[in-house]
Design an enzyme around this catalytic site. Structure first.
Site, PDB file in Angstrom:
ATOM      1  N   SER A  19     -10.217  52.298 129.923  1.00  0.00           N
ATOM      2  CA  SER A  19      -9.967  53.234 131.022  1.00  0.00           C
ATOM      3  C   SER A  19      -8.500  53.153 131.434  1.00  0.00           C
ATOM      4  CB  SER A  19     -10.865  52.892 132.209  1.00  0.00           C
ATOM      5  OG  SER A  19     -12.206  53.032 131.832  1.00  0.00           O
ATOM      6  N   GLY A  20      -8.017  54.225 132.046  1.00  0.00           N
ATOM      7  CA  GLY A  20      -6.626  54.253 132.491  1.00  0.00           C
ATOM      8  C   GLY A  20      -5.818  55.240 131.667  1.00  0.00           C
ATOM      9  N   GLY A  23      -7.485  46.210 135.724  1.00  0.00           N
ATOM     10  CA  GLY A  23      -8.251  46.671 136.879  1.00  0.00           C
ATOM     11  C   GLY A  23      -7.507  47.529 137.861  1.00  0.00           C
ATOM     12  N   ARG A  24      -6.266  47.926 137.521  1.00  0.00           N
ATOM     13  CA  ARG A  24      -5.543  48.809 138.444  1.00  0.00           C
ATOM     14  C   ARG A  24      -6.328  50.109 138.648  1.00  0.00           C
ATOM     15  NH1 ARG A  24      -0.895  51.997 137.619  1.00  0.00           N
ATOM     16  NH2 ARG A  24      -1.121  51.436 135.442  1.00  0.00           N
ATOM     17  N   GLY A  25      -7.090  50.497 137.610  1.00  0.00           N
ATOM     18  CA  GLY A  25      -7.909  51.708 137.749  1.00  0.00           C
ATOM     19  C   GLY A  25      -9.300  51.420 138.307  1.00  0.00           C
ATOM     20  N   GLU A  37     -15.111  47.162 131.944  1.00  0.00           N
ATOM     21  CA  GLU A  37     -14.147  46.870 130.870  1.00  0.00           C
ATOM     22  C   GLU A  37     -14.363  45.470 130.312  1.00  0.00           C
ATOM     23  OE1 GLU A  37     -10.203  49.515 131.896  1.00  0.00           O
ATOM     24  OE2 GLU A  37     -10.395  47.569 132.848  1.00  0.00           O
ATOM     25  N   LYS A  68       5.084  45.624 130.426  1.00  0.00           N
ATOM     26  CA  LYS A  68       3.866  44.950 130.892  1.00  0.00           C
ATOM     27  C   LYS A  68       3.763  43.510 130.377  1.00  0.00           C
ATOM     28  CE  LYS A  68       1.088  48.978 131.876  1.00  0.00           C
ATOM     29  NZ  LYS A  68      -0.080  49.778 131.521  1.00  0.00           N
TER      30      LYS A  68
HETATM   31  C1  A5P Z   1      -8.521  50.190 134.443  1.00  0.00           C
HETATM   32  O1  A5P Z   1      -9.340  49.608 135.412  1.00  0.00           O
HETATM   33  C2  A5P Z   1      -7.466  49.231 134.060  1.00  0.00           C
HETATM   34  O2  A5P Z   1      -7.924  47.977 133.663  1.00  0.00           O
HETATM   35  C3  A5P Z   1      -6.508  49.787 133.019  1.00  0.00           C
HETATM   36  O3  A5P Z   1      -6.950  49.510 131.719  1.00  0.00           O
HETATM   37  C4  A5P Z   1      -5.185  49.161 133.234  1.00  0.00           C
HETATM   38  O4  A5P Z   1      -4.912  49.257 134.600  1.00  0.00           O
HETATM   39  C5  A5P Z   1      -4.093  49.873 132.432  1.00  0.00           C
HETATM   40  O5  A5P Z   1      -3.954  51.168 132.917  1.00  0.00           O
HETATM   41  P1  A5P Z   1      -2.794  52.134 132.446  1.00  0.00           P
HETATM   42  O6  A5P Z   1      -2.957  52.307 130.980  1.00  0.00           O
HETATM   43  O7  A5P Z   1      -3.038  53.388 133.236  1.00  0.00           O
HETATM   44  O8  A5P Z   1      -1.494  51.490 132.815  1.00  0.00           O
END
Ligand code: A5P
Length: 215
Positions: A7-8, A77-79, A85, A103
């Site tokens: 996700s993300g 987990g930012r999303g 996950e 990152k």
């Molecule tokens: C989703 O909950 C997150 O674990 C994402 O996988 C993680 O934050 C990376 O996101 P981006 O690809 O948007 O940077």
């Protein structure tokens, strides 16, 4: 193959690329999504989806991350999809993490808070116990409209800003022992290969430390 779809924003690009290859080249695979958003995207691209419990294991998991340290440990987990996950990554035989260069950090916590997925019941008690572990700050994650962010599983996220973490496995264990905590955004031993996207090329770095002596 059975493939986990993360996700993300990075995972979105991966899912779109897989959808294109399925349409253009007839690439065939079964996918397990890590969020409602990813499932919706994959469904729209006519990717065949299964629930995690419908498959015995996944051949490959493809996901992004918020931070990666030199031992291939991750903050995610930012999303807000961390629980699903981690479940999907744990069921996969090979886990690929796709990131951009910024990152990569020396220690987790340097550039991101550690998200912790918690029960909506007893939130303040759980947050108080999280604070006892020494973060400089904690905050209940909110939506843009100021209401609490709710995960796909109906839970809440408390973001915890820790000083850069020397021992993420130990911190993960301590966080996980707190009543009300369902999962943390510390992913330990869940990255077998790191794919770093540079301007004009992809750098592929195998995690040799994750291999058992017999493999
Ligand atoms: C989703 O909950 C997150 O674990 C994402 O996988 C993680 O934050 C990376 O996101 P981006 O690809 O948007 O940077």
């Amino acid at each position: 193959m059975t493939v986990g779809l993360g996700s993300g924003s990075t995972a979105t690009l991966i899912v779109r690329a897989l959808g294109d290859r399925a349409a253009d080249e007839g690439l065939r695979f079964i996918a397990v999504a890590t969020s409602v958003a990813t499932a919706g995207l994959a469904h729209g691209l006519r990717i065949t989806l299964r629930e995690l419990d419908d498959v015995e294991f996944l051949d490959l998991n493809l996901d992004g991350a918020d931070e990666v340290d030199p031992q291939f440990r991750l903050t995610k987990g930012r999303g807000g999809a961390l629980l699903r996950e981690k479940l999907v990554a744990s069921a996969a035989r090979r886990r690929a993490t796709v990131i951009t260069p910024e990152k990569r950090v020396a220690r987790l916590g340097e550039s991101s808070p550690i998200p912790v997925e918690v029960s909506p019941i007893g939130l303040h008690h759980t947050e108080r116990r999280l604070r006892e572990l020494g973060p400089t700050k904690t905050a209940l994650r909110l939506r843009a409209d100021g209401t609490p962010f709710t995960t796909d599983g109906g839970n809440r996220i408390i973001d915890c800003w820790f000083p850069p973490v020397d021992d993420p496995a130990r911190l993960d264990g301590l966080l996980g022992k707190i009543v009300g905590v369902f999962e943390t955004g510390l992913f330990i031993g869940l990255c077998d290969v790191l794919i770093v996207g540079h301007e004009a090329r992809a750098e592929i770095i195998e995690n040799d430390t994750n291999r058992s002596p017999s493999s």
